[in-house]
Design a protein around this motif. Structure first.
Motif, PDB file in Angstrom:
ATOM      1  N   PRO A   1       0.761   7.919  -8.193  1.00  0.00           N
ATOM      2  CA  PRO A   1       0.537   6.472  -8.128  1.00  0.00           C
ATOM      3  C   PRO A   1      -0.440   6.056  -7.039  1.00  0.00           C
ATOM      4  CG  PRO A   1       2.751   7.022  -7.363  1.00  0.00           C
ATOM      5  CD  PRO A   1       2.181   8.260  -7.977  1.00  0.00           C
ATOM      6  N   LEU A   2      -0.491   6.808  -5.922  1.00  0.00           N
ATOM      7  CA  LEU A   2      -1.491   6.514  -4.887  1.00  0.00           C
ATOM      8  C   LEU A   2      -2.896   6.708  -5.438  1.00  0.00           C
ATOM      9  CD1 LEU A   2      -2.281   5.884  -1.939  1.00  0.00           C
ATOM     10  CD2 LEU A   2      -2.052   8.337  -1.458  1.00  0.00           C
ATOM     11  N   LEU A   3      -3.093   7.769  -6.208  1.00  0.00           N
ATOM     12  CA  LEU A   3      -4.402   8.018  -6.818  1.00  0.00           C
ATOM     13  C   LEU A   3      -4.734   6.951  -7.869  1.00  0.00           C
ATOM     14  CD1 LEU A   3      -4.162  11.900  -7.196  1.00  0.00           C
ATOM     15  CD2 LEU A   3      -5.688  10.652  -5.658  1.00  0.00           C
TER      16      LEU A   3
ATOM     17  N   ASP B   1       0.851  -1.187   0.000  1.00  0.00           N
ATOM     18  CA  ASP B   1       0.000   0.000   0.000  1.00  0.00           C
ATOM     19  C   ASP B   1       0.890   1.242   0.000  1.00  0.00           C
ATOM     20  OD1 ASP B   1      -1.938   1.902   0.205  1.00  0.00           O
ATOM     21  OD2 ASP B   1      -2.532   1.411   2.261  1.00  0.00           O
ATOM     22  N   ARG B   2       0.786   2.059  -1.050  1.00  0.00           N
ATOM     23  CA  ARG B   2       1.626   3.258  -1.159  1.00  0.00           C
ATOM     24  C   ARG B   2       1.333   4.271  -0.052  1.00  0.00           C
ATOM     25  NH1 ARG B   2       4.025   3.149  -6.231  1.00  0.00           N
ATOM     26  NH2 ARG B   2       3.004   1.696  -7.646  1.00  0.00           N
ATOM     27  N   ASN B   3       0.172   4.187   0.536  1.00  0.00           N
ATOM     28  CA  ASN B   3      -0.160   5.105   1.618  1.00  0.00           C
ATOM     29  C   ASN B   3       0.795   4.935   2.805  1.00  0.00           C
ATOM     30  OD1 ASN B   3      -1.663   7.057   3.050  1.00  0.00           O
ATOM     31  ND2 ASN B   3      -2.914   5.471   4.003  1.00  0.00           N
ATOM     32  N   THR B   4       1.444   3.780   2.909  1.00  0.00           N
ATOM     33  CA  THR B   4       2.425   3.537   3.970  1.00  0.00           C
ATOM     34  C   THR B   4       3.545   4.571   3.925  1.00  0.00           C
ATOM     35  OG1 THR B   4       1.953   1.174   3.876  1.00  0.00           O
ATOM     36  CG2 THR B   4       4.003   1.826   4.958  1.00  0.00           C
ATOM     37  N   ILE B   5       3.897   5.009   2.720  1.00  0.00           N
ATOM     38  CA  ILE B   5       4.960   6.000   2.573  1.00  0.00           C
ATOM     39  C   ILE B   5       4.585   7.300   3.290  1.00  0.00           C
ATOM     40  CG2 ILE B   5       6.058   7.556   0.898  1.00  0.00           C
ATOM     41  CD1 ILE B   5       7.393   4.866   1.046  1.00  0.00           C
ATOM     42  N   TYR B   6       3.330   7.707   3.179  1.00  0.00           N
ATOM     43  CA  TYR B   6       2.909   8.930   3.870  1.00  0.00           C
ATOM     44  C   TYR B   6       3.007   8.763   5.388  1.00  0.00           C
ATOM     45  CZ  TYR B   6       1.430  11.080  -0.466  1.00  0.00           C
ATOM     46  OH  TYR B   6       1.425  11.633  -1.723  1.00  0.00           O
TER      47      TYR B   6
END
Length: 423
Positions: free
Chosen positions: A336-338, A283-288
């Motif tokens: 990429p998150l979007l 999950d790219r949201n992990t980066i945030y």
């Protein structure tokens, strides 16, 4: 021409040419005082040209996404025309000593070129690097961050020597500089315009852009969460980055130029590093979450160890580097998150809507820290407020931005197995 038909020549090179040109907007601090001195206006009034440029950037991206979606070749040309015209006009109105003219040219006209230009290469890169979308967008927006590193020494050379009081020996260099840069960036952006091309076989279907439902996206809880945490990340970044020079002077650290270059490298590197790292995560949201928690940890350490003072130079420089890296990484991970949440077919339009957060953060970020300093006279107070905002962003990232893909309405499968989820 077959040698040109690859991702490096049709996506990466034009993205860098376009973004390394328009990213020069972040060199504003290098010459804003020279503009103010030449036209005889307070620097606070001149400062609004930059704020307007960032606001128009975000809003033109928000409303220009549909246009970019339909024809990336035309959008790259429009971006070049507006950006270069804005630079030429800024030089002319500096010569005329017209602040309103500078607002219009640097703020509005250049701002439109910035917004359209920022969006233009992003989807094309993700189509060419379909399995490495984070790396793709990292390459694009790293160019935007590197522009300051590349252009800063050139701008200093064009401005020439300064007097003991910091004013230019030849004040006319300030408007001449804009003419020279406009000519250079026109060539760079036109080459980017000529090269940029989506992969063979990808065809945009006009029905999707024509039927795009803006309200369906704007009301979506996941989109609202992404917008808010993106807005907070930019606001916090600008609030601290805008005070970088003042903080370094306050703690008695003399090598301001060295630290400025170092933080610019972290800003650009964060765009590439965090985006490439996100490609390896579920999950790219992990980066945030990583960006926000890292910022909270460094700010917390700075506060605990007696705040902003001259005995904490290394920790404060580390804090500035971490904030800059997270600021850049927030930009590169957004597209990429979007895509992960809303699909790729209308990503330019959805991305544009999300970039409206940049517009409002551009108006509030610098002013937030300036207001706090005016009221308290304390950089520690700025850190406390930013810390609180990062905590809010972390909560949003953890409990509002859900990992599942959003389907606003079922649609037939699109190219490369993606679904249009906008209407």
């Amino acid at each position: 021409m077959e040698k040109l038909e690859n991702k490096w020549m049709r996506a990466v090179l034009p993205a860098l040419l376009i973004h390394c040109s328009i990213g020069t907007v972040y060199c504003w601090s290098l010459f804003k005082a020279d503009i103010a001195n030449y036209i005889g206006k307070p620097i606070g009034e001149v400062e609004w040209a930059f704020s307007i440029a960032i606001f128009v950037l975000g809003m033109s991206a928000a409303f220009g996404g549909k246009f970019v979606e339909k024809d990336v070749h035309k959008s790259s040309l429009i971006s070049a025309i507006f950006f270069v015209a804005g630079m030429l006009g800024t030089g002319f109105f500096i010569y005329q000593k017209s602040l309103i003219g500078i607002y219009i040219c640097y703020g509005v006209i250049m701002g439109i070129g910035l917004g359209i230009g920022y969006l233009t290469p992003v989807k094309t890169l993700m189509l060419w690097f379909y399995k490495q979308k984070g790396l793709a967008t990292g390459l694009a927006v790293a160019g935007f961050g590197l522009a300051k590193v590349i252009a800063s020494p050139v701008i200093e050379m064009l401005l020439g020597a300064t007097n003991a009081d910091g004013t230019l020996v030849d004040p006319t260099n300030i408007y001449k500089m804009f003419y020279i840069l406009a000519a250079v960036y026109l060539v760079m952006m036109l080459i980017g315009h000529w090269l940029i091309k989506k992969p063979a076989g990808w065809v945009e279907e006009s029905v999707h852009t024509e039927s795009f439902n803006y309200m369906a996206v704007l009301k979506n809880k996941t989109f609202i969460g992404i917008w808010l945490m993106f807005y907070i990340n930019i606001t916090c970044g600008l609030a601290l980055i805008s005070q970088e020079k003042g903080i370094l002077y306050f703690i008695g650290f003399g090598a301001v130029g060295l630290v400025s270059s170092l933080t610019a490298v972290f800003n650009a590197g964060g765009r590439l590093f965090f985006a490439a790292w996100a490609d390896r995560l579920n999950d790219r949201n992990t980066i945030y979450k990583i960006i926000f928690v890292s910022a909270i940890a460094l700010i917390g350490m700075t506060i605990v160890f007696d705040g902003v003072n001259n005995s904490m130079a290394l920790l404060i420089i580390a804090l500035l580097c971490v904030i800059n890296a997270g600021y850049g990484g927030g930009f590169s991970n957004l597209p990429p998150l979007l895509v992960d949440r809303f699909g790729i077919h209308s990503i330019s339009t959805v991305h544009g809507l999300a970039l409206s957060a940049w517009a409002f953060a551009g108006l509030t970020g610098n002013q937030l820290s300036a207001f706090i300093l005016k009221q308290t006279g304390s950089y520690d107070a700025v850190l406390y407020v930013i810390l609180g905002l990062y905590v809010v962003a972390t909560v949003i990232s953890m409990w509002v931005v859900k990992p599942e893909k959003v389907h606003l309405e079922n649609d037939k499968p699109q190219s490369r197995g993606e679904k249009l989820v906008t209407n």
